[in-house]
Design a protein around this motif. Sequence first.
Motif, mmCIF file in Angstrom:
data_model
loop_
_atom_site.group_PDB
_atom_site.id
_atom_site.type_symbol
_atom_site.label_atom_id
_atom_site.label_comp_id
_atom_site.label_asym_id
_atom_site.label_seq_id
_atom_site.Cartn_x
_atom_site.Cartn_y
_atom_site.Cartn_z
ATOM 1 N N ASN A 44 -4.792 -55.292 -18.239
ATOM 2 C CA ASN A 44 -3.436 -54.941 -18.686
ATOM 3 C C ASN A 44 -2.507 -56.119 -18.427
ATOM 4 O O ASN A 44 -2.512 -56.683 -17.328
ATOM 5 N N ASP A 45 -1.721 -56.483 -19.439
ATOM 6 C CA ASP A 45 -0.711 -57.519 -19.236
ATOM 7 C C ASP A 45 0.553 -56.878 -18.693
ATOM 8 O O ASP A 45 0.939 -55.800 -19.133
ATOM 9 N N ALA A 46 1.183 -57.567 -17.739
ATOM 10 C CA ALA A 46 2.392 -57.008 -17.160
ATOM 11 C C ALA A 46 3.374 -58.119 -16.847
ATOM 12 O O ALA A 46 2.976 -59.229 -16.510
ATOM 13 N N ILE A 47 4.665 -57.817 -16.995
ATOM 14 C CA ILE A 47 5.663 -58.755 -16.495
ATOM 15 C C ILE A 47 6.643 -58.010 -15.614
ATOM 16 O O ILE A 47 6.970 -56.846 -15.860
ATOM 17 N N GLU A 48 7.077 -58.661 -14.577
ATOM 18 C CA GLU A 48 8.042 -58.082 -13.669
ATOM 19 C C GLU A 48 9.350 -58.842 -13.840
ATOM 20 O O GLU A 48 9.369 -60.082 -13.788
ATOM 21 N N VAL A 49 10.429 -58.094 -14.079
ATOM 22 C CA VAL A 49 11.698 -58.759 -14.381
ATOM 23 C C VAL A 49 12.796 -58.180 -13.498
ATOM 24 O O VAL A 49 12.674 -57.052 -13.020
ATOM 25 N N PRO A 50 13.879 -58.918 -13.275
ATOM 26 C CA PRO A 50 15.030 -58.332 -12.578
ATOM 27 C C PRO A 50 15.701 -57.296 -13.467
ATOM 28 O O PRO A 50 15.627 -57.398 -14.700
ATOM 29 N N LYS A 51 16.366 -56.317 -12.859
ATOM 30 C CA LYS A 51 16.832 -55.180 -13.654
ATOM 31 C C LYS A 51 17.942 -55.543 -14.639
ATOM 32 O O LYS A 51 18.106 -54.878 -15.648
ATOM 33 N N LYS A 67 1.429 -53.264 -34.985
ATOM 34 C CA LYS A 67 0.716 -54.127 -35.940
ATOM 35 C C LYS A 67 -0.523 -54.771 -35.315
ATOM 36 O O LYS A 67 -1.583 -54.790 -35.909
ATOM 37 N N THR A 68 -0.360 -55.276 -34.095
ATOM 38 C CA THR A 68 -1.512 -55.932 -33.474
ATOM 39 C C THR A 68 -2.182 -55.043 -32.432
ATOM 40 O O THR A 68 -3.216 -55.413 -31.883
ATOM 41 N N PHE A 69 -1.607 -53.884 -32.173
ATOM 42 C CA PHE A 69 -2.145 -52.920 -31.188
ATOM 43 C C PHE A 69 -2.228 -53.502 -29.781
ATOM 44 O O PHE A 69 -3.085 -53.118 -28.986
ATOM 45 N N LYS A 70 -1.380 -54.490 -29.479
ATOM 46 C CA LYS A 70 -1.356 -55.030 -28.123
ATOM 47 C C LYS A 70 -0.410 -54.206 -27.257
ATOM 48 O O LYS A 70 0.507 -53.545 -27.756
ATOM 49 N N ARG A 71 -0.648 -54.278 -25.961
ATOM 50 C CA ARG A 71 0.204 -53.542 -25.019
ATOM 51 C C ARG A 71 0.827 -54.496 -24.013
ATOM 52 O O ARG A 71 0.284 -55.559 -23.738
ATOM 53 N N LEU A 72 1.932 -54.065 -23.457
ATOM 54 C CA LEU A 72 2.570 -54.844 -22.403
ATOM 55 C C LEU A 72 3.295 -53.895 -21.468
ATOM 56 O O LEU A 72 3.913 -52.916 -21.895
ATOM 57 N N ARG A 73 3.160 -54.162 -20.181
ATOM 58 C CA ARG A 73 3.868 -53.353 -19.199
ATOM 59 C C ARG A 73 5.007 -54.173 -18.614
ATOM 60 O O ARG A 73 4.805 -55.322 -18.225
ATOM 61 N N VAL A 74 6.194 -53.597 -18.594
ATOM 62 C CA VAL A 74 7.347 -54.277 -18.010
ATOM 63 C C VAL A 74 7.790 -53.480 -16.797
ATOM 64 O O VAL A 74 7.910 -52.246 -16.865
ATOM 65 N N LYS A 75 8.005 -54.177 -15.686
ATOM 66 C CA LYS A 75 8.412 -53.463 -14.468
ATOM 67 C C LYS A 75 9.682 -54.070 -13.907
ATOM 68 O O LYS A 75 9.908 -55.278 -14.014
ATOM 69 N N THR A 76 10.485 -53.232 -13.309
ATOM 70 C CA THR A 76 11.681 -53.738 -12.655
ATOM 71 C C THR A 76 11.954 -52.926 -11.402
ATOM 72 O O THR A 76 11.618 -51.748 -11.342
ATOM 73 N N GLN A 77 12.557 -53.569 -10.401
ATOM 74 C CA GLN A 77 12.804 -52.879 -9.137
ATOM 75 C C GLN A 77 14.250 -52.430 -9.045
ATOM 76 O O GLN A 77 15.153 -53.142 -9.466
ATOM 77 N N PHE A 118 10.836 -64.264 -14.181
ATOM 78 C CA PHE A 118 9.812 -63.288 -14.564
ATOM 79 C C PHE A 118 8.475 -63.575 -13.892
ATOM 80 O O PHE A 118 8.033 -64.708 -13.818
ATOM 81 N N GLY A 119 7.850 -62.517 -13.432
ATOM 82 C CA GLY A 119 6.525 -62.671 -12.860
ATOM 83 C C GLY A 119 5.479 -62.124 -13.816
ATOM 84 O O GLY A 119 5.514 -60.958 -14.176
ATOM 85 N N PHE A 120 4.553 -62.971 -14.260
ATOM 86 C CA PHE A 120 3.529 -62.531 -15.200
ATOM 87 C C PHE A 120 2.244 -62.216 -14.456
ATOM 88 O O PHE A 120 1.892 -62.908 -13.503
ATOM 89 N N SER A 121 1.567 -61.170 -14.881
ATOM 90 C CA SER A 121 0.295 -60.854 -14.223
ATOM 91 C C SER A 121 -0.630 -60.131 -15.188
ATOM 92 O O SER A 121 -0.203 -59.645 -16.237
ATOM 93 N N ASN A 122 -1.890 -60.097 -14.809
ATOM 94 C CA ASN A 122 -2.875 -59.377 -15.616
ATOM 95 C C ASN A 122 -3.798 -58.645 -14.663
ATOM 96 O O ASN A 122 -4.441 -59.243 -13.820
#
Lengths: 189, 559
Positions: free
Chosen positions: B28-35, B79-89, B20-24
């Motif tokens: 915006n928090d984002a993680i990139e994962v294999p499909k 509940k915490t109103f946090k967001r996360l973006r997940v991306k896959t290629q 996983f690749g984590f970035s901000n």
Amino acid sequence: MQNNLEIKTVDLETQTQEFLRTGGFTTKLDDIIAWGRKNSLWPMPYGTACCGIELMSVMGPKYDLARFGAEVVRFSPRQSDLLIVAGTITEKMAPVLVHIYQQMLEPKYVLSMGACASSGGFYRAYHVLQGIDKVIPVDVYVPGCPPAPEAVMDGIMLLQNMIETHAPRPWRDNWKVPGFLQAAEGNHP
Amino acid sequence: MNHLENIKSDLGNKFSKNNFGFSNQFGNDAIEVPKEAILPLMRHFKDSGRFDFLMDLCGNDFPSREKRFEVVYQLFDTKTFKRLRVKTQVADGDAVDSIVSVWKGANWFERETYDMFGIIFKGHPYLRKILTHHHFKGHPLRKDYDPNHQQHCSDVLPVHFENDDSYIIDPNRNLVPLNIGPSHPATHGTLRVMVELDGETVNRSNVELGFLHRCFEKMGETHFYNQAIPYTDRLNYCSAPMNNMGYCKAVEKMLGVEIPPKAQATRVILAELSRIIDHIVCIGANGVDLGALTGFFYLFGLRERVYSVFEKLCGARLTVSLLRIGGIANEPPKGWYEEVLKVNEEIKKGINEIDKLLTNNKIWIQRTRGVGGISIEDAIEYGYTGPCMRATGLNLDLRKADPYYGYDQLDFDVPTGTTGDCYDRYLVRLEEMRQSTKIIDQVAKNIPAGDYTIRDKDIVLPEKKDVYGNIEGLMNHFMLVIKGIKPPQGEIYDATEAANGELGFYVMSDGGPKPYRLRARPPCFAIYQSFSQLIDKGLVADVIAVLGSLNLIAGELDR
């Protein structure tokens, strides 16, 4: 002086015949019918998008289209003679629009309200029909995005003037169902 | 970063961390994962309760990459109103696992991504076109599709139901197929509902959309940043300034600028006025659908008053386009804020009149109470936001949860319902209008002094007196119009609380003057997905009541 006066006898019978022969009476009847038509347009609102909301304002309390004899909004094409196309018509919607237009009874008129209906507007885009005149004949175009209610009323008054003066409508007389829709013609009940 | 570290350690226990690749980016928090990891990851997020809400799902296209496409998931925590973006290629022709089994709401979003990009979702129950018409060839949001290439559609699909394209009436059961729309007075022009009736009862139903697909995203991607503002107007044309605001806020965040206090206050006023007129259209149209024409005439009088205020500010009534990236388009005229306060008083009176007209009206109650109800769990499952979500009882309002433009300093309440039926939705909207007038009162009485826009030469056009008065102003104007605004590279998802719910904009910049990707997350797209569930086994007359109460705006539904 008296000798110079020619006395003409009026033959009422001949004059009436002459009047009828030249079509004087029938023209008057046409005028009366046109006057009636002009003052009792029943619009069928085809509001799809933003212009539809503005058309609601035209019908609403401030602008009040009822003043033009356009009294009741009929959502049934069978009961209306003025199709007001307000809003973007997409390629997907085009067959529906033609279907509705064909269901309306004669004589029928079309008012294209706003930039999208008239020309596709600023949607130079893959899914938007670039003007409803590609599929149905249009009598009046109202510019604007969306047009102010006053502009729509102006358009309706223009149309009333057309009806009153028996303006020829070659676009209407020569209209036929566009080619890409003809295949689907038979499917409609 | 703390939040992202938490996720990282949490995932480290369950998944092999190396993949996983984590970035901000831009906050915006984002993680990139294999499909391959998508399905288990999403299930983990939902089951652990860390991110229980799928906000959005969309695609991206990079023709030069080896794996051409990207699927982007926007997650949210109620509940915490946090967001996360997940991306896959994903490569062209390759498939990614469908997450419909995790969230029902993913269904339409995945169909849309398939329609627009041609990305295949393995295990999706009904992967068909959704926005373009059924004769349409190709996938229009791919970068190699010409935006001006129209394809004609020759006919309308017959009545059909999901999972069942070849629908034939069963002669042994006394069921009648009924088509409602797209041109029907109660379907607001562009919605098509197909039901199968057993007497008066709806046995099953289906909806078809795309009748107003105006290619917002493609148009956004082929125009400059400022030129996209008029297109956002026409997303939800009942409350245009709010859409302007959502878009401008996202781009401003990318540029890293904060607009002056006066512009913020004016935006809040415009947003709340828009919320009021949007609810007016919803309640008024719903009333008309159910036979109460009086409400329409009362409410549209109020709407005209709000329009007169907009007209004074910019000349236009409905589609105003009066916000700019960096502030608002021009200085409000003298006495404008006092005028707003005056109109506000009239609105307050008007709301009370509507309250008297409808709230205790026996017919209104009988047509709406207990009709089209939905539970909180189901609402989350489908991705409800806005008044429809709050009517179920969940207190979720971005103005409180993730405040912007000083909403946290204002005194207002967020109304909630209990059963989530049509009557609750009406009550929530009515109360929201009241709260909006309260907000307008507070803001319009204390307008901060100062400029109405920032003065950054690379972002905002100079004033007209400079354009016509000195060469520097003229050149500045010229350069900005020709070259456009250029935000730094990167991507952002930013959301505002629009009248219908969360309106999110996902903008990706490649450093050029046009957005590389511009995606709108429309609130009613997610809500409309549940429509079949809301009306099944109900009466056919209730279809109309439910349809009106959801406040579907075709402009943002179909984009």
